[in-house]
Design an enzyme around this catalytic site. Structure first.
Site, mmCIF file in Angstrom:
data_model
loop_
_atom_site.group_PDB
_atom_site.id
_atom_site.type_symbol
_atom_site.label_atom_id
_atom_site.label_comp_id
_atom_site.label_asym_id
_atom_site.label_seq_id
_atom_site.Cartn_x
_atom_site.Cartn_y
_atom_site.Cartn_z
ATOM 1 N N GLU A 198 -0.949 7.965 -5.498
ATOM 2 C CA GLU A 198 -1.527 7.324 -6.695
ATOM 3 C C GLU A 198 -2.968 7.738 -6.991
ATOM 4 O OE1 GLU A 198 -1.178 3.198 -5.238
ATOM 5 O OE2 GLU A 198 -3.309 2.944 -5.620
ATOM 6 N N HIS A 254 -0.618 -0.062 -9.876
ATOM 7 C CA HIS A 254 -1.400 -0.889 -8.942
ATOM 8 C C HIS A 254 -2.067 -2.063 -9.676
ATOM 9 C CE1 HIS A 254 -3.229 -0.530 -4.709
ATOM 10 N NE2 HIS A 254 -3.260 -1.792 -5.091
ATOM 11 N N ARG A 279 0.852 -1.189 0.000
ATOM 12 C CA ARG A 279 0.000 0.000 0.000
ATOM 13 C C ARG A 279 0.889 1.240 0.000
ATOM 14 N NH1 ARG A 279 -3.455 -2.439 -1.802
ATOM 15 N NH2 ARG A 279 -5.564 -2.855 -1.075
HETATM 16 P P1 NAD Z 1 -1.654 -10.700 5.274
HETATM 17 O O1 NAD Z 1 -2.543 -10.170 6.344
HETATM 18 O O2 NAD Z 1 -1.795 -12.122 4.876
HETATM 19 O O3 NAD Z 1 -0.136 -10.459 5.691
HETATM 20 C C1 NAD Z 1 0.331 -9.259 6.236
HETATM 21 C C2 NAD Z 1 1.462 -9.582 7.198
HETATM 22 O O4 NAD Z 1 1.968 -8.353 7.710
HETATM 23 C C3 NAD Z 1 1.004 -10.410 8.401
HETATM 24 O O5 NAD Z 1 1.856 -11.511 8.583
HETATM 25 C C4 NAD Z 1 1.105 -9.416 9.568
HETATM 26 O O6 NAD Z 1 1.423 -10.026 10.797
HETATM 27 C C5 NAD Z 1 2.219 -8.509 9.088
HETATM 28 N N1 NAD Z 1 2.236 -7.194 9.748
HETATM 29 C C6 NAD Z 1 1.173 -6.436 10.121
HETATM 30 N N2 NAD Z 1 1.597 -5.293 10.676
HETATM 31 C C7 NAD Z 1 2.953 -5.338 10.668
HETATM 32 C C8 NAD Z 1 3.977 -4.449 11.115
HETATM 33 N N3 NAD Z 1 3.675 -3.285 11.709
HETATM 34 N N4 NAD Z 1 5.253 -4.830 10.942
HETATM 35 C C9 NAD Z 1 5.568 -6.026 10.363
HETATM 36 N N5 NAD Z 1 4.649 -6.901 9.933
HETATM 37 C C10 NAD Z 1 3.369 -6.549 10.068
HETATM 38 O O7 NAD Z 1 -1.846 -9.718 4.034
HETATM 39 P P2 NAD Z 1 -1.612 -10.061 2.494
HETATM 40 O O8 NAD Z 1 -2.860 -10.619 1.923
HETATM 41 O O9 NAD Z 1 -0.335 -10.800 2.365
HETATM 42 O O10 NAD Z 1 -1.446 -8.570 1.900
HETATM 43 C C11 NAD Z 1 -0.240 -7.847 2.057
HETATM 44 C C12 NAD Z 1 -0.359 -6.450 1.452
HETATM 45 O O11 NAD Z 1 -0.578 -6.543 0.038
HETATM 46 C C13 NAD Z 1 -1.521 -5.609 1.986
HETATM 47 O O12 NAD Z 1 -1.074 -4.279 2.172
HETATM 48 C C14 NAD Z 1 -2.519 -5.618 0.857
HETATM 49 O O13 NAD Z 1 -3.350 -4.475 0.888
HETATM 50 C C15 NAD Z 1 -1.583 -5.596 -0.330
HETATM 51 N N6 NAD Z 1 -2.183 -5.991 -1.609
HETATM 52 C C16 NAD Z 1 -1.781 -5.334 -2.735
HETATM 53 C C17 NAD Z 1 -2.329 -5.657 -3.973
HETATM 54 C C18 NAD Z 1 -1.881 -4.979 -5.255
HETATM 55 O O14 NAD Z 1 -2.524 -5.164 -6.292
HETATM 56 N N7 NAD Z 1 -0.810 -4.200 -5.251
HETATM 57 C C19 NAD Z 1 -3.307 -6.643 -4.040
HETATM 58 C C20 NAD Z 1 -3.681 -7.328 -2.867
HETATM 59 C C21 NAD Z 1 -3.106 -6.999 -1.649
#
Ligand code: NAD
Length: 330
Positions: A264, A296, A235
């Site tokens: 963005e 994105h 994000r």
């Molecule tokens: P997820 O919840 O499975 O994993 C996130 C991880 O981050 C978890 O293990 C959590 O414990 C950890 N975390 C949370 N806060 C933290 C901190 N302060 N420090 C360190 N670790 C921390 O999420 P996901 O499904 O793997 O998604 C990850 C990211 O990808 C999200 O930001 C999501 O919005 C983004 N995303 C982007 C797109 C894109 O098209 N670019 C698409 C889908 C998801």
């Protein structure tokens, strides 16, 4: 049952048609997003589905949906920060999301950025296009000799870990929750700073919340190796673009791969060809040769779009028929 889908884009027509072939429901859709001008399109339908990044803050939208007897909003995204959950609750709207539509889609984009930057494609492509076929500056490392640092080893970070480990890289991770048994290839670090100091590639995969907003800033950028690359497919607001630009200009970092940016909004998904880009940060980043920007689109794969449609519509039907779904956002 009749469901109205907002914000439909190109890649969704095919999965919608496929869904209709095996489910006995009626669907109508618009490419417009849900807003105060389009809310009335939901009239006469049993349920709605949306996909949008702009926040729905206008109370009258929730109120109108309630008066149209709409009981739910099925999001086709994992994130639900565009919804005001208090207003949704006030107007008896059950919100569902698609928690994981395809972690591989995003992890593969992070890998694409990784290899693009490591193999200096940002120098090679413009050079070739200008008919310059020389080699200086294109010497690259091999990923198997590098340390990849993953911030947030969750669903997406976990897949990315497996991908880069499969290519022979050493993988280190930082997460507030350690899942060593799920991610045996990851050597967890005690602190974020430790990871930032050691990694040759830093790939961000945390959610955006209070704990991660501005996580990559002036101070944390200074800890990175000057030869390191930063990749953000998570994000935008997790990385401070202004500070990133300063770090790149001061050569504190070798380059960046960004699928998401804090600036963005209003740009990604819009065609600015021939129009002025007012965001100073976006303008500057676009000019930097060692920065790869994608709009994105990490999620934008056929598999992910099909899962988004299938899971969101299944959840809408579940809520409408049984008032429950495992994907209800609390
Ligand atoms: P997820 O919840 O499975 O994993 C996130 C991880 O981050 C978890 O293990 C959590 O414990 C950890 N975390 C949370 N806060 C933290 C901190 N302060 N420090 C360190 N670790 C921390 O999420 P996901 O499904 O793997 O998604 C990850 C990211 O990808 C999200 O930001 C999501 O919005 C983004 N995303 C982007 C797109 C894109 O098209 N670019 C698409 C889908 C998801």
């Amino acid at each position: 049952m009749k469901i109205f889908i907002y914000g439909v884009h190109d890649g969704e027509f095919e999965p919608i048609d496929e869904y209709l072939k095996i489910n006995n429901i009626k669907i109508e859709y618009t490419t417009e997003q849900l807003n105060s001008d389009t809310v009335s399109l939901a009239q006469g339908f049993d349920g709605i589905s949306i996909k949008q990044s702009n926040h729905i803050t206008d109370e009258s939208i929730y109120k109108k949906l309630n008066t149209y007897n709409i009981k739910q909003i099925a999001l086709r995204t994992a994130g639900y920060d565009m919804i005001d959950l208090k207003l949704a609750n006030k107007y008896n709207l059950t919100i569902t999301n698609v928690p994981a539509y395809s972690p591989n889609a995003i992890a593969e984009m992070a890998l694409t950025h990784t290899m693009f930057l490591l193999r200096k494609m940002y120098l090679t492509i413009p050079r070739i296009k200008s008919h310059n076929f020389t080699w200086p500056g294109l010497l690259a490392p091999e990923i198997r000799n590098l340390t990849i640092g993953i911030i947030g080893v969750g669903r997406i970070g976990g897949v990315y870990a497996k991908l880069v480990s499969g290519l022979g890289a050493k993988v280190i991770g930082y997460d507030i929750v350690r899942r060593e048994h799920e991610n045996p290839v990851v050597e967890y670090q005690e602190t974020l700073n430790e990871l930032l100091r050691k990694a040759d590639i830093i790939s961000i995969h945390t959610p955006h919340d209070d704990s991660t907003e501005n996580m990559i800033n002036k101070k944390t950028l200074k800890l990175m190796k000057p030869t390191a690359y930063l990749i953000n497919t998570a994000r935008g607001p997790i990385v401070n673009s202004r500070d990133l630009i300063d770090a790149l200009e001061n050569k504190e970092l070798a380059g960046a791969g960004l699928d998401t940016l804090d600036c963005e909004i209003n740009y990604f998904q819009h065609n600015y060809h021939g129009k002025e880009i007012k965001s100073k940060e976006l303008k500057k980043l676009l000019q930097m040769e060692n920065v790869l920007i994608t709009p994105h689109i990490s999620f934008f794969t056929k598999t992910a779009l099909k899962n988004m449609i299938d899971i969101s519509l299944d959840s809408a039907i579940e809520v409408l028929t049984s008032k429950t779904s495992k994907n209800i956002v609390k």
